[in-house]
Write a protein that holds these residues in place. Structure first.
Motif, short mmCIF file in Angstrom:
data_model
loop_
_atom_site.label_atom_id
_atom_site.label_comp_id
_atom_site.label_asym_id
_atom_site.label_seq_id
_atom_site.Cartn_x
_atom_site.Cartn_y
_atom_site.Cartn_z
N ARG A 1 32.63 59.65 38.90
CA ARG A 1 31.88 58.44 38.61
C ARG A 1 30.84 58.17 39.68
O ARG A 1 29.72 57.75 39.39
CB ARG A 1 32.82 57.25 38.50
CG ARG A 1 33.28 56.92 37.11
CD ARG A 1 32.15 56.48 36.22
NE ARG A 1 31.48 55.29 36.74
CZ ARG A 1 30.20 55.05 36.66
NH1 ARG A 1 29.40 55.92 36.09
NH2 ARG A 1 29.67 53.94 37.13
N SER B 1 26.96 57.67 38.98
CA SER B 1 26.22 56.47 39.39
C SER B 1 25.03 56.84 40.26
O SER B 1 23.96 56.25 40.15
CB SER B 1 27.14 55.51 40.14
OG SER B 1 28.15 55.02 39.29
N ASP C 1 29.20 50.08 41.42
CA ASP C 1 29.77 51.16 40.61
C ASP C 1 30.91 50.55 39.79
O ASP C 1 32.02 50.39 40.27
CB ASP C 1 30.27 52.28 41.51
CG ASP C 1 30.73 53.49 40.73
OD1 ASP C 1 30.43 53.56 39.52
OD2 ASP C 1 31.39 54.37 41.31
N ASN D 1 33.81 50.17 37.11
CA ASN D 1 34.80 51.00 36.42
C ASN D 1 34.64 50.86 34.92
O ASN D 1 34.46 49.75 34.40
CB ASN D 1 36.20 50.59 36.86
CG ASN D 1 37.28 51.36 36.13
OD1 ASN D 1 37.79 50.91 35.12
ND2 ASN D 1 37.62 52.53 36.64
N GLU D 2 34.74 51.99 34.19
CA GLU D 2 34.46 51.95 32.76
C GLU D 2 35.46 51.12 31.96
O GLU D 2 35.11 50.49 30.95
CB GLU D 2 34.39 53.37 32.19
CG GLU D 2 35.66 54.17 32.29
CD GLU D 2 35.70 55.05 33.53
OE1 GLU D 2 36.29 56.14 33.46
OE2 GLU D 2 35.14 54.63 34.56
N HIS D 3 36.74 51.09 32.40
CA HIS D 3 37.75 50.33 31.65
C HIS D 3 37.54 48.83 31.85
O HIS D 3 37.65 48.05 30.89
CB HIS D 3 39.15 50.74 32.10
CG HIS D 3 39.40 52.21 31.96
ND1 HIS D 3 39.24 52.87 30.77
CD2 HIS D 3 39.79 53.15 32.88
CE1 HIS D 3 39.52 54.16 30.94
NE2 HIS D 3 39.84 54.35 32.20
N ALA E 1 34.64 47.52 32.62
CA ALA E 1 33.36 47.23 31.97
C ALA E 1 33.56 46.99 30.48
O ALA E 1 32.93 46.10 29.89
CB ALA E 1 32.39 48.39 32.19
N ALA E 2 34.45 47.77 29.85
CA ALA E 2 34.71 47.59 28.42
C ALA E 2 35.34 46.23 28.16
O ALA E 2 35.02 45.57 27.17
CB ALA E 2 35.62 48.71 27.91
N LEU F 1 25.72 50.75 34.73
CA LEU F 1 26.72 50.69 33.66
C LEU F 1 27.37 52.06 33.48
O LEU F 1 26.66 53.07 33.34
CB LEU F 1 26.06 50.27 32.35
CG LEU F 1 25.39 48.89 32.36
CD1 LEU F 1 24.73 48.62 31.03
CD2 LEU F 1 26.38 47.80 32.70
N PRO F 2 28.70 52.13 33.45
CA PRO F 2 29.36 53.42 33.27
C PRO F 2 29.13 54.00 31.89
O PRO F 2 29.01 55.22 31.73
CB PRO F 2 30.84 53.08 33.48
CG PRO F 2 30.95 51.62 33.22
CD PRO F 2 29.64 51.02 33.64
N ASP F 3 29.07 53.15 30.89
CA ASP F 3 28.74 53.58 29.52
C ASP F 3 27.58 52.71 29.04
O ASP F 3 27.68 51.47 29.07
CB ASP F 3 29.94 53.41 28.59
CG ASP F 3 31.09 54.33 28.98
OD1 ASP F 3 30.84 55.53 29.12
OD2 ASP F 3 32.22 53.83 29.15
N HIS G 1 44.02 50.10 31.69
CA HIS G 1 43.91 51.18 30.71
C HIS G 1 45.25 51.87 30.51
O HIS G 1 45.63 52.19 29.37
CB HIS G 1 42.87 52.19 31.19
CG HIS G 1 42.72 53.39 30.29
ND1 HIS G 1 42.24 53.29 29.01
CD2 HIS G 1 43.03 54.70 30.49
CE1 HIS G 1 42.23 54.50 28.46
NE2 HIS G 1 42.71 55.36 29.33
#
Length: 381
Positions: A8, A12, A90, A92-94, A96-97, A124-126, A286
């Motif tokens: 990640r 980033s 940075d 984290n994608e989880h 962020a969701a 944004l991670p995604d 997650h």
């Protein structure tokens, strides 16, 4: 876990470097081909009020002048970020969701004074999918800055500012190949100087400055839809960063040498200063979802199935604190569990955020770290 975090971090870095290359190229083009804009660009890049009147060369239309000044504003925001340490969040994608789905109603404007750093970049991670002028696009991140209207000024977020600005970076996609064919930027101001405001009011406020570009009612409707697509999740991310239970950690502190040395000038093109956001809460959340997020057979329900233990959407909530509960603070409430009794005995429901002590240090002594501020007692409930 470490491999994921390392991957990640590299991602980033790649994303932020793409932003840097694009905006640096735009600055070079402005200084090379539009010298009349250089004084204005210098003021925009240093957070000073814009006091100089530009005298464009003959032949440029009003619309072309406005477009060039807009590009100068984008470059100025990037330059302010670079001056204050290239602080990059940075995410984290989880987490962020979860924040993308989080809800908020009335927002206290003063909460945004509790941002941990000055003028950070949120990667944004995604990417978020959006429609931009009839084409598909992907939002990759956004810069933060402060603004004042009188006098006109794009400035640092630690100053006395009227409101907060966001500069979104959007990749434009080819309709046939879905490959990235270019990058564009959208600048928005939100009224954080108000005591409180709603997301709808923020969209109206941000859209007001773009009305001159709308030639048809259809354009206005499309612009409002785009602004809401951008602002709603962005505000959730920003509110989380200002909550007193945020999960945020800076890089390890480098202890200064005891020997007195002359401070060296800071390199202009140094690497970004990455701050991890959600790297403790996100993976735990997650993992808990993966263990318990499935449908289980059950009796007594006409369909023959019952909902598995699951977490409802996270949201923001204001709590009264302090003596006589006169103070108010904002916290992000983790997605809470439903049908908790069906969880396995050895499964941690992860119902609260584990407090993480912020590292109030600056390894290079020149990064954009903001002073610690206590929540104000006079916030409206």
């Amino acid at each position: 876990m470490m491999n994921s975090r390392h991957s990640r971090a590299l991602k980033s870095r790649d994303i932020s470097e793409t932003f840097v290359e694009e905006l640096t190229s735009r600055e070079s083009d402005l200084r090379r081909n539009h010298l009349w804009l250089a004084p204005k660009l210098d003021q925009l890049s240093t957070g000073r009020p814009v006091t100089l009147r530009h005298t464009p060369p003959p032949g440029l239309t009003v619309a072309e002048q406005a477009d060039l000044i807009d590009i100068a504003s984008h470059v100025g925001i990037y330059r302010m970020w670079a001056r204050r340490g290239r602080v990059t969040y940075d995410l984290n994608e989880h987490l962020a969701a979860e924040l993308y789905r989080s809800t908020s109603d009335t927002l206290p404007g003063s909460i945004f004074s509790h941002l941990p750093h000055i003028n950070p970049l949120i990667v944004l991670p995604d990417p978020w999918p959006v429609r931009y002028k009839g084409s598909d696009g992907l939002v990759r991140g956004f810069y933060l800055y402060g603004y004042n209207q009188v006098p006109e000024q794009q400035t640092y977020t630690d100053e006395d500012i009227e409101g907060l600005g966001l500069l979104f970076v959007i990749d434009l996609l080819d309709e046939e190949t879905w490959e990235v064919r270019g990058q564009t930027h959208i600048r928005m101001n939100i009224p954080t100087g108000l005591e409180k405001f709603t997301v709808a009011q923020a969209v109206d406020f941000a859209a007001a400055r773009a009305e001159a570009h709308w030639s048809r009612a259809r354009d206005k409707r499309a612009a409002y839809a785009l602004f809401e697509e951008l602002l709603r999740p962005a505000l959730s991310v920003l509110i989380y960063l200002c909550c007193d239970n945020r999960d945020l950690a800076e890089p390890p502190v480098v202890k200064p040498s005891k020997a007195k040395k002359r401070r060296r000038p800071v390199a202009k093109n140094r690497d970004p200063f990455f701050v991890e956001v959600g790297w403790r809460v996100g993976p735990a959340l997650h993992a808990a979802r993966r263990v318990a997020g499935r449908i289980q057979e059950g009796d007594g329900i006409p369909s023959g199935v019952q909902q598995a233990p699951h977490q409802r959407c996270g949201h923001f909530r204001r709590f009264r604190i302090g003596r006589a509960r006169q103070g108010v603070t904002t916290r992000w409430v983790m997605p809470y569990w439903v049908r908790l009794e069906l969880l396995a005995d050895d499964t941690d429901p992860i119902t609260t955020v584990v407090p993480v002590d912020e590292q109030r240090h600056d390894p290079l002594r020149r990064r954009g770290l903001k002073n610690r501020r206590r929540p104000e007692a006079g916030l409206a409930a």
